[in-house]
Design a protein around this motif. Structure first.
Motif, PDB file in Angstrom:
ATOM      1  N   ALA A 151      34.897  26.428  36.072  1.00 53.61           N
ATOM      2  CA  ALA A 151      34.036  26.869  34.969  1.00 53.61           C
ATOM      3  C   ALA A 151      34.119  25.961  33.745  1.00 53.61           C
ATOM      4  CB  ALA A 151      34.367  28.304  34.599  1.00 53.61           C
ATOM      5  N   ARG A 152      35.330  25.588  33.310  1.00 57.83           N
ATOM      6  CA  ARG A 152      35.456  24.740  32.119  1.00 57.83           C
ATOM      7  C   ARG A 152      34.935  23.329  32.379  1.00 57.83           C
ATOM      8  NH1 ARG A 152      38.304  26.419  27.735  1.00 57.83           N
ATOM      9  NH2 ARG A 152      39.001  24.310  27.198  1.00 57.83           N
ATOM     10  N   GLN A 153      35.157  22.823  33.579  1.00 58.66           N
ATOM     11  CA  GLN A 153      34.623  21.510  33.947  1.00 58.66           C
ATOM     12  C   GLN A 153      33.091  21.558  33.947  1.00 58.66           C
ATOM     13  OE1 GLN A 153      35.100  19.389  38.025  1.00 58.66           O
ATOM     14  NE2 GLN A 153      37.095  19.265  37.017  1.00 58.66           N
ATOM     15  N   ARG A 154      32.552  22.655  34.450  1.00 64.39           N
ATOM     16  CA  ARG A 154      31.099  22.871  34.447  1.00 64.39           C
ATOM     17  C   ARG A 154      30.561  22.857  33.014  1.00 64.39           C
ATOM     18  NH1 ARG A 154      29.695  28.531  36.832  1.00 64.39           N
ATOM     19  NH2 ARG A 154      31.411  27.799  38.160  1.00 64.39           N
ATOM     20  N   ALA A 155      31.264  23.545  32.120  1.00 58.43           N
ATOM     21  CA  ALA A 155      30.848  23.603  30.724  1.00 58.43           C
ATOM     22  C   ALA A 155      30.875  22.219  30.089  1.00 58.43           C
ATOM     23  CB  ALA A 155      31.743  24.566  29.949  1.00 58.43           C
ATOM     24  N   ILE A 156      31.916  21.448  30.363  1.00 58.04           N
ATOM     25  CA  ILE A 156      32.020  20.099  29.811  1.00 58.04           C
ATOM     26  C   ILE A 156      30.859  19.242  30.279  1.00 58.04           C
ATOM     27  CG2 ILE A 156      33.356  17.951  29.936  1.00 58.04           C
ATOM     28  CD1 ILE A 156      35.907  19.708  29.961  1.00 58.04           C
ATOM     29  N   LEU A 157      30.577  19.272  31.572  1.00 54.92           N
ATOM     30  CA  LEU A 157      29.512  18.441  32.118  1.00 54.92           C
ATOM     31  C   LEU A 157      28.157  18.835  31.536  1.00 54.92           C
ATOM     32  CD1 LEU A 157      29.338  16.933  35.555  1.00 54.92           C
ATOM     33  CD2 LEU A 157      27.276  18.048  34.718  1.00 54.92           C
ATOM     34  N   ILE A 158      27.899  20.123  31.403  1.00 49.48           N
ATOM     35  CA  ILE A 158      26.624  20.580  30.849  1.00 49.48           C
ATOM     36  C   ILE A 158      26.497  20.181  29.373  1.00 49.48           C
ATOM     37  CG2 ILE A 158      25.272  22.620  30.227  1.00 49.48           C
ATOM     38  CD1 ILE A 158      26.465  23.963  32.768  1.00 49.48           C
ATOM     39  N   LEU A 159      27.558  20.409  28.608  1.00 43.92           N
ATOM     40  CA  LEU A 159      27.508  20.081  27.179  1.00 43.92           C
ATOM     41  C   LEU A 159      27.338  18.584  26.951  1.00 43.92           C
ATOM     42  CD1 LEU A 159      30.343  22.475  25.962  1.00 43.92           C
ATOM     43  CD2 LEU A 159      27.926  22.657  25.335  1.00 43.92           C
ATOM     44  N   ARG A 160      28.019  17.772  27.751  1.00 44.48           N
ATOM     45  CA  ARG A 160      27.959  16.323  27.548  1.00 44.48           C
ATOM     46  C   ARG A 160      26.714  15.700  28.173  1.00 44.48           C
ATOM     47  NH1 ARG A 160      29.091  13.054  25.393  1.00 44.48           N
ATOM     48  NH2 ARG A 160      30.663  11.625  26.184  1.00 44.48           N
ATOM     49  N   ASP A 161      26.444  15.998  29.447  1.00 44.89           N
ATOM     50  CA  ASP A 161      25.393  15.266  30.161  1.00 44.89           C
ATOM     51  C   ASP A 161      24.011  15.905  30.064  1.00 44.89           C
ATOM     52  OD1 ASP A 161      27.225  13.412  30.860  1.00 44.89           O
ATOM     53  OD2 ASP A 161      27.268  13.864  33.008  1.00 44.89           O
ATOM     54  N   VAL A 162      23.954  17.210  29.879  1.00 39.74           N
ATOM     55  CA  VAL A 162      22.651  17.872  29.769  1.00 39.74           C
ATOM     56  C   VAL A 162      22.241  18.017  28.304  1.00 39.74           C
ATOM     57  CG1 VAL A 162      21.340  19.983  30.236  1.00 39.74           C
ATOM     58  CG2 VAL A 162      22.956  19.110  31.946  1.00 39.74           C
ATOM     59  N   LEU A 163      23.168  18.471  27.477  1.00 42.27           N
ATOM     60  CA  LEU A 163      22.846  18.765  26.078  1.00 42.27           C
ATOM     61  C   LEU A 163      23.197  17.629  25.125  1.00 42.27           C
ATOM     62  CD1 LEU A 163      24.130  22.433  26.198  1.00 42.27           C
ATOM     63  CD2 LEU A 163      21.746  21.700  26.063  1.00 42.27           C
ATOM     64  N   ALA A 164      23.842  16.584  25.633  1.00 37.59           N
ATOM     65  CA  ALA A 164      24.151  15.391  24.844  1.00 37.59           C
ATOM     66  C   ALA A 164      25.054  15.682  23.645  1.00 37.59           C
ATOM     67  CB  ALA A 164      22.872  14.695  24.384  1.00 37.59           C
ATOM     68  N   PHE A 165      25.947  16.662  23.769  1.00 35.60           N
ATOM     69  CA  PHE A 165      26.970  16.872  22.758  1.00 35.60           C
ATOM     70  C   PHE A 165      27.964  15.712  22.837  1.00 35.60           C
ATOM     71  CE2 PHE A 165      25.087  20.823  22.254  1.00 35.60           C
ATOM     72  CZ  PHE A 165      25.793  21.693  21.420  1.00 35.60           C
ATOM     73  N   SER A 166      28.532  15.314  21.724  1.00 35.06           N
ATOM     74  CA  SER A 166      29.562  14.275  21.733  1.00 35.06           C
ATOM     75  C   SER A 166      30.856  14.854  22.313  1.00 35.06           C
ATOM     76  CB  SER A 166      29.823  13.774  20.311  1.00 35.06           C
ATOM     77  OG  SER A 166      30.464  14.785  19.549  1.00 35.06           O
ATOM     78  N   ALA A 167      31.786  13.964  22.644  1.00 37.71           N
ATOM     79  CA  ALA A 167      33.080  14.432  23.159  1.00 37.71           C
ATOM     80  C   ALA A 167      33.790  15.286  22.112  1.00 37.71           C
ATOM     81  CB  ALA A 167      33.941  13.241  23.556  1.00 37.71           C
ATOM     82  N   ALA A 168      33.681  14.884  20.842  1.00 42.20           N
ATOM     83  CA  ALA A 168      34.330  15.651  19.771  1.00 42.20           C
ATOM     84  C   ALA A 168      33.685  17.026  19.608  1.00 42.20           C
ATOM     85  CB  ALA A 168      34.262  14.871  18.460  1.00 42.20           C
ATOM     86  N   GLU A 169      32.343  17.078  19.672  1.00 42.80           N
ATOM     87  CA  GLU A 169      31.642  18.362  19.559  1.00 42.80           C
ATOM     88  C   GLU A 169      32.001  19.274  20.738  1.00 42.80           C
ATOM     89  OE1 GLU A 169      27.475  17.156  17.298  1.00 42.80           O
ATOM     90  OE2 GLU A 169      27.739  16.669  19.422  1.00 42.80           O
ATOM     91  N   THR A 170      32.071  18.697  21.923  1.00 42.48           N
ATOM     92  CA  THR A 170      32.406  19.476  23.114  1.00 42.48           C
ATOM     93  C   THR A 170      33.829  20.018  23.009  1.00 42.48           C
ATOM     94  OG1 THR A 170      30.913  18.119  24.449  1.00 42.48           O
ATOM     95  CG2 THR A 170      32.562  19.406  25.624  1.00 42.48           C
ATOM     96  N   ALA A 171      34.733  19.204  22.518  1.00 41.08           N
ATOM     97  CA  ALA A 171      36.120  19.650  22.334  1.00 41.08           C
ATOM     98  C   ALA A 171      36.177  20.812  21.341  1.00 41.08           C
ATOM     99  CB  ALA A 171      36.977  18.489  21.845  1.00 41.08           C
ATOM    100  N   GLU A 172      35.367  20.739  20.294  1.00 41.24           N
ATOM    101  CA  GLU A 172      35.319  21.817  19.299  1.00 41.24           C
ATOM    102  C   GLU A 172      34.781  23.108  19.919  1.00 41.24           C
ATOM    103  OE1 GLU A 172      34.965  24.328  16.015  1.00 41.24           O
ATOM    104  OE2 GLU A 172      36.238  22.575  16.344  1.00 41.24           O
ATOM    105  N   VAL A 173      33.739  22.987  20.723  1.00 41.66           N
ATOM    106  CA  VAL A 173      33.152  24.159  21.382  1.00 41.66           C
ATOM    107  C   VAL A 173      34.182  24.847  22.276  1.00 41.66           C
ATOM    108  CG1 VAL A 173      31.498  24.869  23.169  1.00 41.66           C
ATOM    109  CG2 VAL A 173      30.740  23.398  21.293  1.00 41.66           C
TER     110      VAL A 173
END
Length: 331
Positions: A151-173
């Motif tokens: 689940a968390r890996q799924r969230a990371i991939l969606i936030l980074r590759d689909v929604l184009a969140f930065s690594a820092a933004e994704t870490a904050e989420v």
């Protein structure tokens, strides 16, 4: 200003700032959980939690990022006690045993993936680039593959590759480190490549060729004409249907199963064109012994320039009303 008026003003401001993100949050929750109905419930919970904590929102992040943080964590909590949602192809390889009617999965044994009506998440028509991105990010094959990631890996991939969140933004989420995000993204991409080695080149549902393939598939069922299926299915086409365990690979096998066990007589089936997961689809009705055309489910096609590469039928009558069509068609 009375407390009642202040609360009303706060709610109006909250609605004005957050309502425009509802459709994309629905798509996000759907990518996470693989169910349109669950995604709807999770978006409702997201907005309820957001409203409860709105007074403490200090604007250090954008309102959009703040909502995604709430929605992602709502999804992660919801996923903990639940089995992943799959399609028959996620259970085993294609059936290659003796000829027989496909076997059903026992009730409650499997949680099935659900299709997502395009109209639920369609961005404004005046933003064609956003429309294409939205379609590509909810394709059934992608959603099915995402469900196999932790689940968390799924969230990371969606936030980074689909929604184009930065690594820092994704870490904050996710309340984690940038290093953990980068590691999770690398593993998620590698796993997704294993699950989807060569994704098919799908036609957009607005493409005339895609509509012609959908029309041909519908005509084959409504006329009970297996020959028409020969014209629209690719040689390597696959056929799967929930809640059946068995699925088929290869045009000849698919057509045999449909002709032998499904098509029936002319007039047994009626289909209404629609769109789901950025793909051509149809609401499906089946004629009962008393002659009534009742809701039967939905079918989603994967159209390519050389024909339909995949047919996925969802045997769930409630999906017909989910797509906005009546439960029973008039005579």
């Amino acid at each position: 200003m009375t407390s009642h008026l202040r609360a009303a003003a706060d709610h109006d401001r909250f609605t004005a700032e957050t309502a425009r993100f509802r459709r994309e949050l629905l798509a996000h929750c759907y990518r996470m959980v693989g169910s349109a109905h669950d995604a709807e419930d999770l978006v409702q919970e997201t907005y309820l939690r957001a409203w409860r904590s709105y007074a403490g929102f200090e604007g250090r992040a954008s309102i959009r990022s703040w909502l995604y943080k709430i929605a992602t964590n709502v999804c992660l909590r919801a996923l903990k006690p639940r089995p992943i949602r799959v399609l028959p192809s996620g259970l085993a390889g294609p059936y290659d045993g003796p000829d027989r009617e496909p076997s059903l999965v026992a009730p409650g044994e499997v949680s099935w993936l659900e299709p997502l009506p395009d109209q639920w998440i369609a961005p404004p028509a005046d933003d064609p680039a956003a429309v294409v991105v939205a379609r590509e990010s909810v394709r059934l094959a992608l959603i099915a593959s995402l469900q196999h990631l932790p689940a968390r890996q799924r969230a990371i991939l969606i936030l980074r590759d689909v929604l184009a969140f930065s690594a820092a933004e994704t870490a904050e989420v996710l309340g984690t480190t940038v290093a953990a995000v980068k590691s999770g993204l690398q593993r998620g991409r590698a796993r997704l490549d294993e699950l989807q080695p060569e994704p098919a080149e799908l036609l957009e549902p607005t493409d005339q060729r895609a509509r012609a393939l959908l029309d041909g598939y519908i005509a084959a069922f409504e006329r009970s004409d297996a020959g028409l299926l020969e014209q629209v299915l690719r040689a390597d086409a696959t056929l799967e249907a929930t809640p059946f365990r068995d699925w088929q690979s290869g045009r000849a096998t698919c057509i045999h199963v449909l002709d032998a066990y499904v098509l029936g007589a002319p007039g047994d089936w009626r289909m209404i064109p629609t769109a789901a997961n950025g793909q051509p689809a149809a609401a499906v009705y089946h004629r009962t012994p008393d002659g009534t055309l009742r809701a039967d489910g939905a079918v989603v096609l994967a159209p390519t320039p050389s024909g339909i590469s995949a047919v996925i039928k969802f045997h769930d009558p409630t999906l017909v009303t989910t797509f906005g069509f009546p439960d029973v068609l008039p005579h």
